[in-house]
Scaffold this active site. Structure first.
Site, short mmCIF file in Angstrom:
data_model
loop_
_atom_site.label_atom_id
_atom_site.label_comp_id
_atom_site.label_asym_id
_atom_site.label_seq_id
_atom_site.Cartn_x
_atom_site.Cartn_y
_atom_site.Cartn_z
NE ARG C 258 -1.86 1.93 3.47
CZ ARG C 258 -1.81 1.88 4.79
NH1 ARG C 258 -2.51 0.97 5.46
NH2 ARG C 258 -1.05 2.72 5.48
CG HIS C 262 -6.52 2.78 5.70
ND1 HIS C 262 -6.62 1.49 5.23
CD2 HIS C 262 -7.78 3.15 6.03
CE1 HIS C 262 -7.90 1.10 5.29
NE2 HIS C 262 -8.61 2.10 5.76
CE1 TYR C 271 0.42 2.80 9.06
CE2 TYR C 271 -0.78 4.60 10.10
CZ TYR C 271 -0.62 3.73 9.04
OH TYR C 271 -1.47 3.77 7.98
C1 LIG Z 1 -15.32 -5.32 10.57
C2 LIG Z 1 -14.49 -4.11 10.38
N1 LIG Z 1 -13.64 -3.73 11.33
C3 LIG Z 1 -12.88 -2.62 11.20
C4 LIG Z 1 -12.97 -1.84 10.07
C5 LIG Z 1 -12.12 -0.57 9.93
N2 LIG Z 1 -11.13 -0.77 8.88
C6 LIG Z 1 -11.33 -0.33 7.64
S1 LIG Z 1 -10.12 -0.78 6.59
C7 LIG Z 1 -9.26 -1.57 7.81
C8 LIG Z 1 -7.97 -2.27 7.50
C9 LIG Z 1 -8.12 -3.27 6.41
O1 LIG Z 1 -6.89 -3.85 6.11
P1 LIG Z 1 -6.72 -4.88 4.91
O2 LIG Z 1 -7.77 -5.93 4.99
O3 LIG Z 1 -5.31 -5.34 4.91
O4 LIG Z 1 -7.04 -4.04 3.59
P2 LIG Z 1 -6.25 -2.80 3.00
O5 LIG Z 1 -6.86 -1.58 3.60
O6 LIG Z 1 -4.82 -2.95 3.32
O7 LIG Z 1 -6.52 -2.85 1.54
C10 LIG Z 1 -9.94 -1.46 9.02
C11 LIG Z 1 -9.47 -2.00 10.30
C12 LIG Z 1 -13.89 -2.27 9.09
N3 LIG Z 1 -14.06 -1.58 7.96
N4 LIG Z 1 -14.63 -3.39 9.27
#
Ligand SMILES: Cc1ncc(C[n+]2csc(CCOP(=O)(O)OP(=O)(O)O)c2C)c(N)n1
Ligand SMILES: Cc1ncc(C[n+]2csc(CCOP(=O)(O)OP(=O)(O)O)c2C)c(N)n1
Ligand SMILES: [Mg+2]
Ligand SMILES: [Mg+2]
Lengths: 370, 338, 370, 338
Positions: C258, C262, C271
């Protein structure tokens, strides 16, 4: 390899060279006693259900080696987060028949105050955490308790159980994942008895084994003959030692069979082939261990008679004690929602008391499951 | 059976006396026959026919593709059901006990309920989630709960609870044909105890229409599911004491038939609300609020709720937890005392 | 082996013998165009957020090869159950910039009627299923749709995406397990970009890779260089073919990074180590593919200029169209809860209309996340 | 800040002006310092300090053992939290947004809430589940919901919602010290907007006590969380029109301070209930029911609920969805019309 199956006692009661864990003789006999007592307890439970003396029962027949061998690998201070098919552990941890049967009856001798159906025990005195019905939740609790112990610097080990069906639960994934990441001192025991009520393993998961699922969590997965108590003990002892050393969790799959129907409400004949049952009957874990003991001259007919008699006497006495205990009073309905009664609960307790003082309160309630 | 029931729906093939459970099987069979998009699945619904037997015989009749066992995962039962619905099927998912639906709560609340809205109507989720709910079978802590209020508070879900065999069939058929997700909650206490004439063949009871289970003039009782026979029995007893009680079986909690409810309370001026869920924030709170807000000028006595206590479901003391005739009668009397 | 990493294009833009999937030249150029257009779209999205023209944006910079290579392996009739970081697929499936930007704005041109935050697209015309925020839920939907297609006898294939964080979700376990058992025609693509907001992979799971998790579900797991579009395409094409043949699901792990924070609400510098970023910058998937095309004489500066110019022109035009669209009327608030308005919703709509007719209604609302 | 706030709790070290968010961090720091069983964890709570910054600096101060990031699993956050509590710790789990709590719903409802009851008091679950809830930040469908009613309907859970910085600190400290599981829901709209004096050091606001945020004689408004400032503003406007409005900030939804609620409504004879959750079966339904059932003879006008609509949470039309001053004022006027 996660798909291999460790067996120690062969069909003739002999052990493979170098694999016998070498337990002292009296301990071997103690384990045998526990297996027999567990089966008798189970038979009594079902009988009492059939006689209408308790509302529900759930047997573990055929799985005595699987759960006793596992829990025997723990130290007394270690904790258990059980599922509902490990009654032998209660006997291993010296819970009296009186208390066990009181739980079935849900009377004033029940540590959980008649709040749950039979076999959902809670025994803090034995570090045996309250069982719940929802499948799998305890796996994550065990991971959390393990994380806490690590933070505290305690060397407590946590053992938790689930069935083959339980591997499909959210908490199987979650509990193992959290334990893997945090190297929590947990032994996850999956008792794979081939069936989740009427659903066979092949409809539960396409994975080659349950043990191989450990790879998804970066922990060792071991597959063991669940009807061989020495094999189960050996594998679990290694896992317990590993956890205590700080090297993290292990997934143990005990391959066994649910000899009875799922519970007193179920009739396995409706969905299960008799030939499967017959094949497994030959692998009975008690008979197998008996043969081993016999080989080692630790078992004979006299010993057997004494074992059975002792267990039966204890059972009879415990049932008697339990059945003599008083029922729970209606006011207990409102306790333990919170540490203290809220004003609302006080008012509701009062309301019920007033109503009851006029007599005749009480709904008709039927039978489980209908 | 009251006259009201046999009047709803249409039936060309006569009627048959069935239990509520048999009526459900009949509805499933009827819909599976007439629409091959209808799929029935869940834990143990295949060979075993479900732990209560609601799906007995369906796998034999329609094959393993149309009636199948799932792995032990409510999250998966509902989540894959949503996927099937998105792809154009009419999934009818069984959750073995309502107490076990929570692993699927995210799929229900975040996905099924919101799919149509969040996609601007592009994707929809016509599925039925069937589950036995409530007490009365000595099922204790985890085989007895009534959590309909959670679903009623979730926009995007319809919530249906039958209390008679005929309604069970007619409402289930209507639910399967509905274009939106329906929580179809079955009062397990009545599975074998409720018996009555059920129209054979086609029989639809539209969602959103309450049923006047008993006419009366002094007090209105609002209830649903397994509380309906309890309230009818209480009404009968009260009648002997000269009280004329109207009993309304809501049938559909969402959308609620407010018109029937308000009309009745305006007529009687008194209202007792009976439900077995914990009292606080139960569906009866909404009923009480609606009546209090909309009929206050017609009320001749306080609104009274008779409900489960605010404790988890007990085992040995279940008979005291469940609202019974006596508590309903006490509730009726309270509406006469300011 | 689930832990190996397949790469096709090396650092010099050369391919390993026998591994190039052999796509036609114009298709290769098309893929390049899509990658460039995706990045430009992303830059525009962030810029518009920074300018306060939209409320939120979430970039996919660095992951263009990963999701475009994967989705390119599908037939048009195949379905997508995306997560929120695959915008290139919209361009691949010919969704106009106008519609995309209208979604950001939540105006009358938004197919989802302004019901969701930016980047939560729904495009039925493209078999692109409505995106939701809760992580992972779509994985189980894909399994269910796949089960339905099998029952119907259709040969549709379903592709679904999640991140490394998503592998910890309940639905990762559930979706893969159900697909495994039912041999549903699903390709699960886990875009492992190393981070779940601020949580690095090592705190997400202890498993050696994401691909190895496939073993828990009895399906193949493949690990591929996610910044190499040919490698991703090749692996996914095999998985799609396999699914279409009826041989069941596959888990593909695309190893990528990434590059941005985020989302527009996040600041990765808080971080994340800059050196990590620098290392991955050298592996930019667009630069890598450019080198390959150059090697094959399919790319030069003139081509590049034309590609960028075309994309920018389309972008500018689409943004203009979208920003000219009307807002949604207040009555739309009540649509699509159900197919038809309930009496309650009609009453609430009426109540709002009456209030608005008196003017001045409307709460103050701030910014995301504050 | 009203006088009521600074009077609660005890503080030897003066006060400081803080935002609600800072007050929460202050409470966490205070409890982590004085009790090493207190553990803070959840997604992104470590280095990042949480997506809103509530845990900023705690990992630096207390180390990775006391403040740590979890994998992306609410089920795991709550489930391991329960395990920690069983083992004797005081877990304070953060759920990033309340909208994402549903994967953990089974753990909350079936396990945390029922542990003490089902084990006859042998095992308990003293843990706090902190989560930002509600609208007001343009978070759309999945970053805005108010689902407090689900938890209020679940026996065994306490539910706390602060609306001022001082209460946020005092109630959070009380929650962490409570022997039962507490849902501590934080009005994210107020995180940075609510500012006020907060006692430094020890400051406890007991659970179960409502706060009279404004005294009045004509109408009682019952509200909590982010609706409190909206209602106070409406009360101010109404005052200019000669209406004296009493605003009650409930603070604790379970257990509810019924005495304060009933006393106020009996005094004013009129009641408006304001909440941002979908109207049907929201917590306001329970409030309305209680008032209707217990104060009917004191009411001089209909009880009025001002709430979110029965739709999923929208994005662009959020400003129309959220109850605002205008709707509260309209609600106040309705209590004067039969
Ligand atoms: C059930 C749930 N918990 C927390 C979140 C908040 N949240 C949004 S994106 C994210 C991280 C996702 O990481 P990843 O699956 O690695 O996807 P990336 O963003 O790296 O594409 C979090 C914790 C959410 N959307 N849904
Ligand atoms: C979440 C949940 N869903 C369904 C059930 C009903 N149920 C009780 S036991 C059981 C099967 C469990 O199978 P397995 O995990 O293999 O354990 P076993 O009974 O074979 O020991 C089911 C489906 C439940 N208790 N919890
Ligand atoms: Mg099993
Ligand atoms: Mg990621």
């Amino acid at each position: 390899m996660s798909n291999d199956l460790l067996t120690i006692i062969d069909q003739d009661g002999k052990t493979q060279k170098g694999k016998d864990p070498g337990l002292p003789k009296d301990e071997l006999q103690r384990l045998y006693r526990l297996m027999v007592a567990t089966r008798l307890l189970d038979e009594r439970g079902l009988a009492m259900q059939r006689q209408g003396r308790i509302g529900f029962y759930l047997q573990s027949t055929g799985q005595e080696a699987s759960h006793l061998g596992a829990a025997y690998a723990l130290a007394d201070r270690d904790w258990l987060f059980p599922a509902y098919r490990q009654p032998g552990i209660l006997l291993l941890r010296d819970i009296s028949i009186d208390k066990i049967v009181s739980e079935w009856l849900g009377n004033s001798g029940d540590t959980s105050k008649g709040r749950q159906m039979p076999v959902h025990y809670s025994f803090r005195e034995a570090n045996f955490v309250s069982i719940s019905s929802p499948i799998g939740t305890q796996l994550t609790h065990a991971a959390g308790a393990g994380m806490a112990a690590r933070i505290r610097g305690d060397d407590t080990v946590f053992m938790t159980f689930c069935g083959d069906g339980g591997t499909s639960s959210n908490d199987f994934h979650t509990g193992l994942n959290f334990a893997g990441v945090t190297k929590a001192p947990v032994v996850f025991v999956c008792e794979n008895n081939g069936w989740a009520i009427s659903v066979p393993q092949c409809k539960q998961t396409a994975s080659e084994s349950m043990a191989i699922k450990a790879q998804a969590y970066g922990m060792p997965g071991v597959r063991v003959d669940g009807n061989d108590i020495l094999a189960v003990y050996r594998v679990c002892k290694e896992a317990v030692d590993r956890a205590r050393r700080g090297d993290g969790p292990t997934l143990v799959e005990t391959v066994t069979y649910r000899m009875a129907s799922h519970s007193s409400s179920d009739d396995a004949a409706r969905y299960r082939d008799a030939t499967e049952y017959e094949a497994w009957k030959k692998k009975d874990p008690i008979a197998r261990f008996q043969l081993y003991l016999k080989q080692r001259k630790l078992w004979d007919e006299t010993f057997e008679a004494e074992v059975v008699e002792t267990a039966k006497a204890k059972l009879a006495e415990g049932v008697k004690l339990a059945e003599a205990r008083a029922n729970l009073g209606p006011e207990s309905l409102f306790d333990d929602v919170f540490m203290n009664l809220t004003p609302q609960l006080k008012a509701q307790r009062q309301e019920l008391a007033e109503l009851m003082s006029k007599g005749g309160v009480g709904a008709d309630v039927g039978h489980f499951p209908l | 059976m009251t006259a009201t029931e046999t009047k709803t729906g249409t039936s060309k093939a006569g009627t048959k006396v069935m239990t509520l459970l048999e009526a459900i099987t009949d509805a499933l069979r009827h819909e599976m026959k007439q629409d091959d998009r209808v799929l029935v699945f869940g834990e143990d619904v295949g060979k075993k026919g479900g732990v209560f037997g609601a799906t007995l015989g369906l796998q034999d009749e329609f094959g393993e593709q149309r009636c199948f066992d799932s792995p032990l995962s409510e999250c998966g039962i509902i989540g894959t059901g949503i996927g099937m619905a998105l792809y154009g099927m009419r999934p009818v998912a069984e959750i073995q006990f309502l107490d076990f639906i929570y692993p699927a709560f995210d799929q229900i609340v975040s996905e099924a309920a919101k799919m149509r809205y969040r996609s601007g109507g592009e994707y929809t989720c016509p599925m039925v989630i069937r589950s036995p709910y409530g007490g009365g079978i000595r099922g204790g802590h985890y085989h007895s709960q009534s959590s309909e209020a959670y679903f009623c508070h979730t926009p995007g879900l319809k919530v249906v609870i039958p209390s008679t065999p005929a309604d069970a069939k007619g409402l289930l058929i209507a639910s399967i044909r509905d274009e939106d997700p329906v929580m179809f909650l079955e009062p397990k206490a009545l599975y074998r105890h409720a018996k009555g004439e059920v129209p054979l063949g086609e029989h639809v009871v539209p969602l959103g229409k309450a049923r006047i289970a008993r006419d009366g003039t002094d007090v209105t009782i609002l209830c649903y599911g397994a509380m309906v026979p309890v309230c009818l029995a209480a009404a009968e007893t009260a009648a002997q004491a000269g009280r004329s009680i109207e009993v309304i079986d809501l049938r559909t909690l969402v959308p609620l038939d407010e018109a029937t409810v308000l009309e009745s309370v305006k007529k009687t001026g008194r209202c007792v609300i009976v439900y077995e869920a914990p009292k606080t924030c139960g569906y009866g709170a909404e009923l009480s609020a609606i009546v209090g807000e909309r009929c206050i000028e017609y009320l001749e006595g306080p609104i009274v709720r008779v409900a489960g206590f605010d404790t988890p479901f007990p085992y040995t003391l279940e008979h005291l937890y469940m609202p019974d005739q006596k508590r309903v009668l006490a509730g009726i009397e309270k509406t006469f005392v300011w």
